[in-house]
Design a protein around this motif. Structure first.
Motif, PDB file in Angstrom:
ATOM      1  N   MET A 161       0.825  -1.204   0.000  1.00 49.87           N
ATOM      2  CA  MET A 161       0.000   0.000   0.000  1.00 49.87           C
ATOM      3  C   MET A 161       0.861   1.258   0.000  1.00 49.87           C
ATOM      4  N   LYS A 162       2.045   1.164   0.619  1.00 54.57           N
ATOM      5  CA  LYS A 162       2.913   2.333   0.748  1.00 54.57           C
ATOM      6  C   LYS A 162       3.919   2.420  -0.383  1.00 54.57           C
ATOM      7  N   LEU A 163       4.427   1.282  -0.852  1.00 54.05           N
ATOM      8  CA  LEU A 163       5.484   1.254  -1.866  1.00 54.05           C
ATOM      9  C   LEU A 163       5.134   0.233  -2.932  1.00 54.05           C
ATOM     10  N   ASN A 164       5.379   0.578  -4.187  1.00 53.75           N
ATOM     11  CA  ASN A 164       5.143  -0.353  -5.278  1.00 53.75           C
ATOM     12  C   ASN A 164       6.358  -0.345  -6.198  1.00 53.75           C
ATOM     13  N   PRO A 165       6.798  -1.526  -6.661  1.00 54.58           N
ATOM     14  CA  PRO A 165       8.024  -1.575  -7.455  1.00 54.58           C
ATOM     15  C   PRO A 165       7.809  -1.149  -8.907  1.00 54.58           C
ATOM     16  N   LEU A 166       8.831  -0.537  -9.472  1.00 54.06           N
ATOM     17  CA  LEU A 166       8.873  -0.248 -10.910  1.00 54.06           C
ATOM     18  C   LEU A 166       9.571  -1.421 -11.589  1.00 54.06           C
ATOM     19  N   ARG A 167       8.814  -2.341 -12.144  1.00 54.29           N
ATOM     20  CA  ARG A 167       9.372  -3.585 -12.658  1.00 54.29           C
ATOM     21  C   ARG A 167      10.394  -3.359 -13.764  1.00 54.29           C
ATOM     22  N   ASP A 168      10.164  -2.359 -14.616  1.00 55.78           N
ATOM     23  CA  ASP A 168      11.095  -2.112 -15.716  1.00 55.78           C
ATOM     24  C   ASP A 168      12.481  -1.741 -15.207  1.00 55.78           C
ATOM     25  N   SER A 169      12.539  -1.080 -14.042  1.00 59.06           N
ATOM     26  CA  SER A 169      13.832  -0.703 -13.468  1.00 59.06           C
ATOM     27  C   SER A 169      14.485  -1.853 -12.708  1.00 59.06           C
ATOM     28  N   ILE A 170      13.673  -2.797 -12.244  1.00 54.71           N
ATOM     29  CA  ILE A 170      14.144  -3.823 -11.319  1.00 54.71           C
ATOM     30  C   ILE A 170      14.482  -5.141 -12.009  1.00 54.71           C
ATOM     31  N   GLU A 171      13.664  -5.550 -12.936  1.00 51.89           N
ATOM     32  CA  GLU A 171      13.753  -6.893 -13.504  1.00 51.89           C
ATOM     33  C   GLU A 171      15.126  -7.177 -14.123  1.00 51.89           C
ATOM     34  N   GLY A 172      15.750  -8.252 -13.644  1.00 52.54           N
ATOM     35  CA  GLY A 172      17.034  -8.686 -14.174  1.00 52.54           C
ATOM     36  C   GLY A 172      18.236  -7.931 -13.662  1.00 52.54           C
ATOM     37  N   ASN A 173      18.031  -6.931 -12.826  1.00 51.18           N
ATOM     38  CA  ASN A 173      19.130  -6.080 -12.350  1.00 51.18           C
ATOM     39  C   ASN A 173      19.613  -6.488 -10.963  1.00 51.18           C
ATOM     40  N   ARG A 174      20.913  -6.250 -10.755  1.00 51.07           N
ATOM     41  CA  ARG A 174      21.503  -6.367  -9.429  1.00 51.07           C
ATOM     42  C   ARG A 174      21.330  -5.010  -8.741  1.00 51.07           C
ATOM     43  N   LEU A 175      20.584  -4.990  -7.646  1.00 49.90           N
ATOM     44  CA  LEU A 175      20.171  -3.742  -7.019  1.00 49.90           C
ATOM     45  C   LEU A 175      20.971  -3.446  -5.762  1.00 49.90           C
ATOM     46  N   VAL A 176      21.369  -2.176  -5.598  1.00 50.21           N
ATOM     47  CA  VAL A 176      21.781  -1.657  -4.300  1.00 50.21           C
ATOM     48  C   VAL A 176      20.596  -0.868  -3.754  1.00 50.21           C
ATOM     49  N   VAL A 177      20.043  -1.316  -2.661  1.00 47.80           N
ATOM     50  CA  VAL A 177      18.865  -0.680  -2.070  1.00 47.80           C
ATOM     51  C   VAL A 177      19.308   0.039  -0.805  1.00 47.80           C
ATOM     52  N   VAL A 178      19.159   1.368  -0.782  1.00 49.68           N
ATOM     53  CA  VAL A 178      19.640   2.186   0.334  1.00 49.68           C
ATOM     54  C   VAL A 178      18.454   2.637   1.183  1.00 49.68           C
ATOM     55  N   ASP A 179      18.532   2.363   2.472  1.00 50.40           N
ATOM     56  CA  ASP A 179      17.493   2.799   3.413  1.00 50.40           C
ATOM     57  C   ASP A 179      18.173   3.440   4.614  1.00 50.40           C
ATOM     58  N   ASP A 180      17.357   4.122   5.459  1.00 47.91           N
ATOM     59  CA  ASP A 180      17.936   4.874   6.567  1.00 47.91           C
ATOM     60  C   ASP A 180      18.171   4.035   7.812  1.00 47.91           C
ATOM     61  N   SER A 181      17.395   2.970   8.021  1.00 47.48           N
ATOM     62  CA  SER A 181      17.525   2.201   9.254  1.00 47.48           C
ATOM     63  C   SER A 181      16.793   0.876   9.127  1.00 47.48           C
ATOM     64  N   ILE A 182      17.125  -0.049  10.011  1.00 48.56           N
ATOM     65  CA  ILE A 182      16.348  -1.276  10.210  1.00 48.56           C
ATOM     66  C   ILE A 182      16.073  -1.366  11.699  1.00 48.56           C
ATOM     67  N   VAL A 183      14.807  -1.349  12.069  1.00 48.08           N
ATOM     68  CA  VAL A 183      14.445  -1.389  13.479  1.00 48.08           C
ATOM     69  C   VAL A 183      13.960  -2.787  13.859  1.00 48.08           C
ATOM     70  N   ARG A 184      12.770  -3.161  13.414  1.00 49.58           N
ATOM     71  CA  ARG A 184      12.274  -4.514  13.696  1.00 49.58           C
ATOM     72  C   ARG A 184      12.607  -5.497  12.573  1.00 49.58           C
ATOM     73  N   GLY A 185      12.790  -4.999  11.367  1.00 52.01           N
ATOM     74  CA  GLY A 185      13.151  -5.851  10.244  1.00 52.01           C
ATOM     75  C   GLY A 185      11.979  -6.345   9.433  1.00 52.01           C
ATOM     76  N   THR A 186      10.758  -6.151   9.915  1.00 55.17           N
ATOM     77  CA  THR A 186       9.598  -6.689   9.211  1.00 55.17           C
ATOM     78  C   THR A 186       9.377  -6.007   7.858  1.00 55.17           C
ATOM     79  N   THR A 187       9.445  -4.686   7.839  1.00 52.47           N
ATOM     80  CA  THR A 187       9.255  -3.966   6.580  1.00 52.47           C
ATOM     81  C   THR A 187      10.373  -4.291   5.597  1.00 52.47           C
ATOM     82  N   THR A 188      11.601  -4.347   6.094  1.00 56.23           N
ATOM     83  CA  THR A 188      12.730  -4.635   5.218  1.00 56.23           C
ATOM     84  C   THR A 188      12.594  -6.012   4.595  1.00 56.23           C
TER      85      THR A 188
END
Length: 501
Positions: free
Chosen positions: A349-376
């Motif tokens: 509901m909050k985030l949706n992927p852009l498949r054209d940018s993601i599919e087949g790619n090796r991604l570096v995903v940058v976030d600010d923190s991991i607290v409980r880990g569930t969202t990550t």
């Protein structure tokens, strides 16, 4: 109750105080609160004084929900304060919405609080305040001030500096984090605790003055930023201008601004310690790229606070920067659903992927923190489902291992994934190919304010003041680790029913 799929740290409040006899104070408060909406979405309130009486309007909901033109036009006055709240101490209810109002025999005042006291039980016991008399630590501060005013002699109460005198008596008794805005019939007052855990700044209008949690609130009302209030400082604003005093013992003054103001809480267009928050976050990404390089095809950030760090990682690494997630800007902060499987859909509901940018790619995903880990964990699964070949997580803060007692609500140690798992175990838990965090030295250097003074207790366990924390190895600590493991075992089977994470 905290959203189980909201893994971000949660702030306490945003505050504003305005003295402007020739301007529409209520409307200015509204605009300033609008700029501080990110600091609290549970309730909002404005109080104004016309010189004789104080009027308060507050309710549950966002600033734009609580106030409209018809509401604001009834708030006539030459000074006022405003507040937007996320509860860390006290339940989420109308009673605990702010500003807090108190009326004694001769005086009225209102108070707005950003932060969290660490000695509320002791204060309540010392003053014989019964449980149930106050609903939050902010309410307790107001009650202490009212008691102090009532105890003054009639000759002192007849003077016009009663609230100032009460503050000088009460403030040294408070411990923990408190950036306060207060107002009586004739003055606005701002206070910052002696550690300066939470921000508070001063701005100048053409015909008045503004106090606010962050500089964008000054910008939106057309105020010129003058300075940040110093830790342990109290400023009084009235028709004579601004007067500063230091009500705390000098030995208590030790600047310790929450470092997460740079990482997550503050708006990117804020200026703290003379530094641009946006540029600091970009530098965090650059440091991450230096400390934890990886081969990849695309760098993407998790909206919103992960985006500048992703930009910095891309710049330093040479890996192209792109957009891989679209944020729904109209979703509420809390997603309520009857089952864990349904709650897990809150990420979609909050985030949706852009498949054209993601599919087949090796991604570096940058976030600010991991607290409980569930969202990550849910996020990584979503990216894999969208076709990511590899997912390399890079986090622009060190592992979050210790609870905060100064206004950041992340629960206790049983809820903190980094308190009980190594980085390698966290990587396995969230389903990433690699996981790396910036180190504390790199984070501090990235702020551009090395030596200015930070609280990083949630990252290091080094609390600058006494707090009720269970030390490593204690029975409470070991019990917390066991409870965390049990909670994860129960959560894991249904966390992401449609993914492979």
């Amino acid at each position: 109750m905290a959203d189980p799929m909201d893994d971000s740290p949660r702030e306490a409040c945003g505050v504003v105080g305005i003295y402007a006899p020739h301007d529409p104070v209520a409307h200015l408060n509204y605009l300033a609160l609008y700029a501080l909406q990110h600091r609290g979405q549970e309730s909002a309130g404005i109080a104004v004084s016309d010189g004789d009486n104080i009027t308060v309007v507050k309710d549950m909901g966002l600033v734009a929900t609580v106030f409209d033109d018809r509401t604001l036009v009834t708030l006539d006055g030459h000074l006022g304060i405003g507040h937007t709240r996320y509860s860390t101490a006290g339940s989420s209810s109308w009673h605990n919405a702010q500003p807090v109002f108190r009326s004694t025999a001769d005086h009225q005042f209102v108070l707005g609080h950003n932060g969290n006291l660490t000695n509320t039980a002791k204060l309540a016991e010392e003053t014989s305040i019964l449980p149930g008399m106050v609903g939050s630590d902010s309410d307790l501060i107001a009650e202490l001030l009212a008691i102090e005013i009532s105890s003054m002699s009639s000759s002192i109460r007849s003077q016009d500096k009663v609230l100032e005198r009460a503050l000088q008596a009460v403030l040294p008794r408070l411990e923990g984090a408190f950036s306060l805005v207060l107002a009586d019939e004739e003055r606005v007052i701002g206070v910052r605790d002696p550690n300066g855990f939470r921000p508070l700044c001063l701005g100048r209008l053409e015909r008045g003055w503004v106090l606010a949690s962050e500089t964008p609130a000054l910008d939106i009302v057309g105020a010129h930023f003058l300075r940040e209030l110093a830790p342990g400082e109290m400023v009084v604003i009235n028709g004579d201008g601004v007067r500063s005093s230091r009500p705390f013992p000098e030995e208590r003054v030790d600047p310790r601004l929450c470092i997460f103001e740079f990482v997550y809480f503050s708006r990117p267009d804020s200026v703290i310690y003379g530094q641009s928050v946006h540029h600091a976050r970009v530098r965090m990404g650059e440091k991450l790229a230096e400390q934890s390089p990886v081969e990849a095809d695309l760098v993407m950030g998790v909206p919103e606070s992960g985006l500048p760090a992703a930009e910095g990682f891309s710049r330093a690494s040479g890996i192209p920067y792109g957009q891989g997630l679209v944020k729904n800007r109209y979703i509420g902060r809390t997603f309520i659903a009857p089952s864990q499987q349904m709650r897990s859909m809150g990420v979609r509901m909050k985030l949706n992927p852009l498949r054209d940018s993601i599919e087949g790619n090796r991604l570096v995903v940058v976030d600010d923190s991991i607290v409980r880990g569930t969202t990550t964990r849910a996020l990584v699964a979503m990216l894999r489902e969208a076709g990511a070949a590899e997912v390399h997580l890079r986090i622009s803060s060190p592992p979050y291992r210790w609870p905060c007692y100064f206004g950041m609500d992340t629960g206790d140690r049983t809820e903190l994934v980094a308190a009980h798992l190594s980085v390698a175990e966290m990587c396995d838990y969230v389903g990433a190919d690699t996981l790396a965090f910036i180190d504390i030295e790199g984070l501090t250097e990235a702020t551009g304010a090395v030596g200015a003074g930070f609280c990083n207790a949630c990252l290091t366990g080094d609390y600058p003041v006494e707090v009720p924390v269970a030390p490593p190895g204690s029975i409470a600590y070991r019990r917390g680790a066991a409870q965390f493991a049990d909670a994860q075992d129960e959560l894991a089977p249904s966390l992401w029913a449609t993914g492979d994470g």
